[in-house]
Design a protein around this motif. Structure first.
Motif, PDB file in Angstrom:
ATOM      1  N   ALA A  27     -84.365  15.630  48.183  1.00 33.40           N
ATOM      2  CA  ALA A  27     -85.435  16.243  48.289  1.00 33.40           C
ATOM      3  C   ALA A  27     -85.505  17.743  48.537  1.00 33.40           C
ATOM      4  CB  ALA A  27     -85.638  16.002  50.400  1.00 33.40           C
ATOM      5  N   THR A  62     -85.355  18.841  44.987  1.00 35.90           N
ATOM      6  CA  THR A  62     -87.194  18.414  44.638  1.00 35.90           C
ATOM      7  C   THR A  62     -87.993  19.785  45.013  1.00 35.90           C
ATOM      8  OG1 THR A  62     -86.729  16.408  44.813  1.00 35.90           O
ATOM      9  CG2 THR A  62     -89.184  16.980  44.899  1.00 35.90           C
ATOM     10  N   GLU A  65     -84.052   9.403  49.842  1.00 35.27           N
ATOM     11  CA  GLU A  65     -83.777  10.949  49.502  1.00 35.27           C
ATOM     12  C   GLU A  65     -83.670  10.690  48.104  1.00 35.27           C
ATOM     13  OE1 GLU A  65     -83.399  10.698  52.013  1.00 35.27           O
ATOM     14  OE2 GLU A  65     -84.998  11.889  53.560  1.00 35.27           O
ATOM     15  N   HIS A 105     -86.111   8.146  45.838  1.00 36.07           N
ATOM     16  CA  HIS A 105     -87.161   8.426  45.581  1.00 36.07           C
ATOM     17  C   HIS A 105     -87.055  10.428  44.162  1.00 36.07           C
ATOM     18  CE1 HIS A 105     -89.801   5.190  47.484  1.00 36.07           C
ATOM     19  NE2 HIS A 105     -88.672   5.508  48.050  1.00 36.07           N
ATOM     20  N   CYS A 106     -85.967  10.671  44.201  1.00 38.38           N
ATOM     21  CA  CYS A 106     -85.896  11.760  43.800  1.00 38.38           C
ATOM     22  C   CYS A 106     -86.257  11.345  42.678  1.00 38.38           C
ATOM     23  CB  CYS A 106     -84.623  12.422  44.232  1.00 38.38           C
ATOM     24  SG  CYS A 106     -84.124  13.946  43.520  1.00 38.38           S
ATOM     25  N   ARG A 156     -88.694   9.379  40.851  1.00 37.72           N
ATOM     26  CA  ARG A 156     -89.897  10.072  40.482  1.00 37.72           C
ATOM     27  C   ARG A 156     -89.225  11.010  39.588  1.00 37.72           C
ATOM     28  NH1 ARG A 156     -89.578  12.100  45.697  1.00 37.72           N
ATOM     29  NH2 ARG A 156     -88.294  13.617  45.293  1.00 37.72           N
TER      30      ARG A 156
END
Lengths: 252, 355
Positions: free
Chosen positions: A78, A81, A108, A111-112, A115
């Motif tokens: 995160a 990101t 984290e 999803h990182c 994405r």
């Protein structure tokens, strides 16, 4: 230097010339040197922003000559990101251990990766919480004794070790996911090649790059460095197969 | 992007969003939670339109940690949430404070504890002003009472965050976030994005590498770090903001903040019209708390009544401010219910009459 001495080897400019704090036989030093060599060889040193996490990994910021920021437990993806979104022109590298990435930071990392953040994450899997004193990790092997699994990890109560390179490889935003090992020279060379690939996909803005490194923790494994290398070969690689789990550059 | 001097009829949440963009917001990271959803919804369209980055994070935790990364890179960045979500952000807020990173965090306070409700409350005062996360640190806290203040204070919040290299919280609630009022916007002067960010990570060229961190292991280094933080908080304490309304000849001063302060203002107006000598002291900075200003009024012999939308939190700071001179009565309005000016009439008269 006397006239008889010949400088046969020089350190990469991305590597700071200081002694590291690692225990004898620990392979964080190998992993970090490979990262430093690649940053130098790829001309990325001055353009890199590093995110360090917790445990033994955190001190990477002392060993690489790059600007860096420290992330809380598990949150490095995160934080990375945020760094990348603020500075899309920079090369963003993050470095995490297994307790950090695969346990507290599972949300984290997933999803990182999903994405498709244009960052590179080096994941050091030594099947144990190192700096914290050798407790059970999500990657601890079945039967492995740790300070919180004194009778050995038991699948029926503690689940099976998590295979991160495979999971990450299954996600949409990922450009490259591979697992390599640091137990011998041949594998170290392969590891460097795979790390380079993960760095290149970021440079090409193809998405998320992930490298899982199977590494030793002789202190917490209660082994000599040689025994620890043998354990990677005999116990870790059979459960955590080496290989490339996703490579978008190979798909065309 | 709003134009200079434009008069808009908008919600407090939208005023915060527009103010942040006017202040040069570069990155917004958020996660949906009622009653602040207007902020991420507005940002998702408006921020990319002006070249900024919007990320709907996987959680409040991740959003707050993205803030760490963007702040370390020197960008003006913000996250917003509501009570349970802000609790999840506290770890990152502690790291922001420990790493001396500037960022703005909006809390549209709702009822708690736990899941509570989605109605208005001021139950997060302790969490906002006393640290909230682990360690010995403070967050600057600004409490808007109107939609115009939502707009203006978020702009100020960014300046304060960079001035002190510290997280700044906007503490609103479901009332000020959801009500609509006229707001006059302003165009800010051109700002050099690099100014005041000489500490940021940007790539180590022709100098030693920079490390933004909150880990200090060498004996004595954490103590030194904490003393430096404390010196910064002492400096902040010199700059407080408050509204004084009808306090000059007042016998009783009501102390109330945020939207409750604004509702109390209506009660004071009504009671003044009836000849009662009451006034309002509305702190706008909740941390640092305007103790000195309050103490001045205590020295003048005023009585005090603290009104909050909780069962008594700010009253502790009021009492600390005036303790050597007098005391403050307290009236707490139950969270989950929406007060009107009439609800405050009886407690004010009771306090004025000396019980």
């Amino acid at each position: 230097m006397s006239e008889q001495e010949i400088l046969a080897f020089d350190k990469a400019d991305a590597i700071v010339d200081v002694p590291t704090h690692y225990c004898p036989g620990c392979q964080h030093g190998v992993a970090q040197r490979l990262a430093g060599e690649l940053l130098s060889e790829m001309g990325l040193t001055e353009n890199t922003l590093l995110v360090t996490s917790i445990g033994c990994s955190v001190f990477l910021y002392n060993y690489l000559h790059v600007d860096s920021v420290e992330a809380p437990h598990g949150r490095a993806p995160a934080v990375a990101t945020g760094v990348k979104r603020a500075r899309t022109d920079k090369f963003v590298l993050s470095y995490q251990g297994d307790g950090d990435l695969a346990s507290i930071g599972m949300a984290e990392i997933m999803h990182c990766a999903n994405r498709g953040e244009n960052i590179s994450i080096i994941f050091v899997n030594n099947t144990v919480y190192g700096m914290t004193g050798g407790q059970m990790a999500p990657t601890t092997l079945i039967g492995q004794k740790t300070t919180t699994s004194p009778a050995g990890r038991n699948a029926s109560k503690e689940g099976l070790p998590i295979r991160m390179a495979e999971i990450i490889g299954s996600l949409g935003g990922v450009a490259y996911s591979a697992r390599v090992a640091l137990n011998n020279v041949k594998n170290i060379r392969k590891a460097k090649k795979a790390m380079k690939k993960a760095f290149e996909v970021q440079q090409k803005e193809l998405g998320f790059g992930f490298i899982e490194l199977l590494a030793t923790c002789p202190t917490n494994w209660r082994m000599t460095p040689i025994q620890a290398n043998e354990r990677i070969e005999n116990e870790m690689i059979p459960y955590f197969p080496l290989g490339v789990y996703k490579d978008v550059t190979a798909e065309d | 992007m709003t134009k200079k001097g434009e008069k808009l009829f908008i919600k407090g949440n939208e005023a915060i969003s527009r103010g942040a963009i006017a202040a040069g917001l570069k990155c917004y990271f958020g996660y949906p939670i009622t009653p602040q959803n207007d902020i991420p919804e507005y940002m998702s369209a408006a921020l990319p339109a002006v070249g900024g980055e919007f990320v709907q994070a996987e959680s409040e935790v991740a959003a707050a940690n993205m803030l760490i990364g963007a702040a370390a890179a020197g960008a003006r960045c913000m996250t917003s949430s509501s009570s349970p979500g802000v609790s999840l952000k506290q770890e990152a807020i502690s790291y922001l404070a420990g790493s001396q990173l500037p960022a703005v965090i909006v809390n549209m306070n709702r009822g708690g504890p736990g899941l509570g409700d989605i109605g208005p409350s001021q139950g997060d005062y302790f969490q906002a002003t006393k640290g909230g996360g682990h360690g010995d640190y403070r967050t600057l806290v600004l409490a808007p009472g109107t939609c115009q203040e939502c707009y203006d204070l978020v702009i100020e919040a960014f300046d304060l965050a960079f001035k002190y290299r510290n997280p700044v919280m906007i503490l609103g609630d479901a009332i000020v976030g959801q009500m609509k009022e006229p707001v006059i916007t302003r165009a800010l002067e051109e700002r050099n994005e690099e100014e005041g960010t000489e500490w940021r990570i940007e790539g180590a060229k022709d100098r030693d590498h920079r490390i933004i961190k909150s880990l200090f292991l060498t004996e004595g280094s954490l103590a030194g770090h904490n003393l430096a933080l404390q010196a910064k908080y002492d400096e902040m304490a010199k700059n407080t903001k408050q509204e004084l309304f009808e306090t000059e000849d007042a016998e009783l001063i009501v102390v109330a903040y945020g939207s409750i302060g604004r509702i109390v203002k209506s009660t004071v107006r009504k009671l003044r019209a009836q000849g009662h000598k009451v006034g309002l002291f509305r702190p706008i900075t909740l941390y640092p708390f305007p103790s000195e200003e309050l103490n001045k009024l205590a020295k003048q012999g005023k009585k005090f009544l603290t009104i909050e939308h909780n069962l008594g939190q700010m009253v502790e700071d009021v009492r600390l401010s005036i303790r050597t001179i007098t005391d403050s009565d307290f009236f707490g309005f139950m969270p989950g219910n929406l007060p009107t000016p009439d609800d405050f009439e009886e407690p004010i008269l009771k306090s004025l009459g000396g019980k």
